[in-house]
Design a protein around this motif. Structure first.
Motif, PDB file in Angstrom:
ATOM      1  N   GLU A  25       0.807  -1.131   0.048  1.00  0.00           N
ATOM      2  CA  GLU A  25      -0.186   0.098  -0.105  1.00  0.00           C
ATOM      3  C   GLU A  25       0.835   1.350  -0.045  1.00  0.00           C
ATOM      4  O   GLU A  25       1.740   1.424   0.899  1.00  0.00           O
ATOM      5  N   SER A  27       0.882   5.723  -1.689  1.00  0.00           N
ATOM      6  CA  SER A  27       0.064   6.739  -2.456  1.00  0.00           C
ATOM      7  C   SER A  27       1.210   7.556  -3.376  1.00  0.00           C
ATOM      8  O   SER A  27       0.442   8.385  -4.006  1.00  0.00           O
ATOM      9  N   GLN A  31       6.607   6.679  -1.221  1.00  0.00           N
ATOM     10  CA  GLN A  31       6.211   5.698  -0.235  1.00  0.00           C
ATOM     11  C   GLN A  31       6.242   4.129  -0.717  1.00  0.00           C
ATOM     12  O   GLN A  31       6.469   3.199  -0.234  1.00  0.00           O
ATOM     13  N   ALA A  35       8.137   1.359   0.891  1.00  0.00           N
ATOM     14  CA  ALA A  35       7.517  -0.024   1.049  1.00  0.00           C
ATOM     15  C   ALA A  35       8.294  -1.172   0.682  1.00  0.00           C
ATOM     16  O   ALA A  35       8.285  -2.165   1.413  1.00  0.00           O
ATOM     17  N   ASN A  48       2.363  -3.667   5.070  1.00  0.00           N
ATOM     18  CA  ASN A  48       1.042  -2.567   5.161  1.00  0.00           C
ATOM     19  C   ASN A  48       0.602  -2.298   6.730  1.00  0.00           C
ATOM     20  O   ASN A  48       0.541  -0.969   6.728  1.00  0.00           O
ATOM     21  N   LYS A  49       0.880  -3.230   7.451  1.00  0.00           N
ATOM     22  CA  LYS A  49       0.203  -3.005   9.033  1.00  0.00           C
ATOM     23  C   LYS A  49       1.213  -1.757   9.568  1.00  0.00           C
ATOM     24  O   LYS A  49       0.552  -0.928  10.110  1.00  0.00           O
ATOM     25  N   THR A  51       3.146   0.365   7.672  1.00  0.00           N
ATOM     26  CA  THR A  51       3.407   1.640   7.308  1.00  0.00           C
ATOM     27  C   THR A  51       1.964   2.472   7.102  1.00  0.00           C
ATOM     28  O   THR A  51       1.941   3.773   6.643  1.00  0.00           O
ATOM     29  N   ARG A  52       0.765   1.934   7.551  1.00  0.00           N
ATOM     30  CA  ARG A  52      -0.422   2.764   7.370  1.00  0.00           C
ATOM     31  C   ARG A  52      -0.124   4.142   8.326  1.00  0.00           C
ATOM     32  O   ARG A  52      -0.381   5.044   7.844  1.00  0.00           O
ATOM     33  N   ALA A  53       0.163   4.032   9.396  1.00  0.00           N
ATOM     34  CA  ALA A  53       0.277   5.057  10.368  1.00  0.00           C
ATOM     35  C   ALA A  53       1.525   5.870   9.855  1.00  0.00           C
ATOM     36  O   ALA A  53       1.374   7.136   9.693  1.00  0.00           O
ATOM     37  N   ASP A  56       0.610   8.000   6.924  1.00  0.00           N
ATOM     38  CA  ASP A  56      -0.228   9.133   7.088  1.00  0.00           C
ATOM     39  C   ASP A  56       0.762  10.335   7.574  1.00  0.00           C
ATOM     40  O   ASP A  56       0.332  11.414   7.451  1.00  0.00           O
ATOM     41  N   ARG A  59       5.120  11.841   3.879  1.00  0.00           N
ATOM     42  CA  ARG A  59       4.841  11.463   2.339  1.00  0.00           C
ATOM     43  C   ARG A  59       5.894  11.847   1.339  1.00  0.00           C
ATOM     44  O   ARG A  59       6.033  11.573   0.100  1.00  0.00           O
ATOM     45  N   HIS A  75       7.683   3.025  14.268  1.00  0.00           N
ATOM     46  CA  HIS A  75       6.549   2.736  13.302  1.00  0.00           C
ATOM     47  C   HIS A  75       6.866   1.117  12.685  1.00  0.00           C
ATOM     48  O   HIS A  75       5.942   0.483  12.266  1.00  0.00           O
TER      49      HIS A  75
END
Length: 221
Positions: A25, A27, A31, A35, A48-49, A51-53, A56, A59, A75
């Protein structure tokens, strides 16, 4: 595998999944790069778990440098090799700022010059970010290429070279995604699920694994 069979092989994978994409995941290109670096010897689900926070909050390379190595570790501490990966991500972010105006470069040479970025990572970024016809050979691709005799080789580099030579248009851009997903969900390492494989008749792997046995419910007299 014969060239006609290779075309049929990818035709069937394409029919089953017309628009394959990475399961990581992200954007933006930065990123994505982060990832993929974090995914080495880790699962996409685990990355993904983590990097989600993170994504956010971060970027851009400048925001990653501002977060710092200690902040990044908080993180990604659930990811394997997180200490080394945190150091590399901060260093590559600094390198992007200094040498590339904060942008992810398009070419392989510039990518592999970044800390923590190897050929496989560069190939993924080039393909997913810029649409390049590259072949990222991870453990899934390596296994499928050898097991099916699609592109057998003793090293990831050898498999990559054969895929680059043998995969025909119009499958070149998405080929490594199909192979990764096929290896992850069907042609599994320990027990390939041959009974539901769309290309089982093109694959010489023996013995083919049968479907799991189903137990018949006992009837009460």
């Amino acid at each position: 595998m014969k060239r006609a069979d290779i075309f049929e092989f990818f035709s069937r994978l394409a029919e089953a999944n017309p628009d394959p994409v990475t399961e990581l995941e992200f954007s933006n290109h930065f990123q994505l790069l982060v990832a993929v670096v974090l995914s080495a010897q880790s699962t996409d689900v685990g990355v993904n778990k983590a990097t989600r926070a993170l994504f956010d909050e971060v970027r851009t390379p400048a925001e990653m440098v501002a977060l710092g190595e200690a902040g990044l570790k908080q993180h990604i501490k659930t990811i394997g090799l997180f200490n080394t990966k945190a150091k590399n991500v901060i260093a590559l972010s600094q390198a992007l700022i200094v040498h590339h105006d904060g942008e992810v470069p398009h070419d392989r040479g510039a990518l592999v010059a970044l800390p923590g970025v190897g050929r496989k990572t560069a190939n993924v970024v080039m393909n997913c970010a810029f649409g390049a016809e590259t072949f990222a050979v991870d453990t899934h691709v390596f296994r499928v290429a050898n097991r099916t005799k699609l592109a057998p080789g003793k090293t990831p580099e050898a498999v990559e070279a054969k895929l680059d030579k043998l995969v025909p248009p119009p499958f070149r851009r998405d080929a490594h995604h199909w192979l990764i997903l096929h290896g992850r969900y069907t042609c599994k390492a320990r027990t390939p699920e041959c009974w539901r494989c769309p290309v089982d008749d093109l694959c010489p792997y023996k013995p083919k694994t049968p479907p799991p046995r189903t137990t018949t419910p006992k009837t009460v007299a």
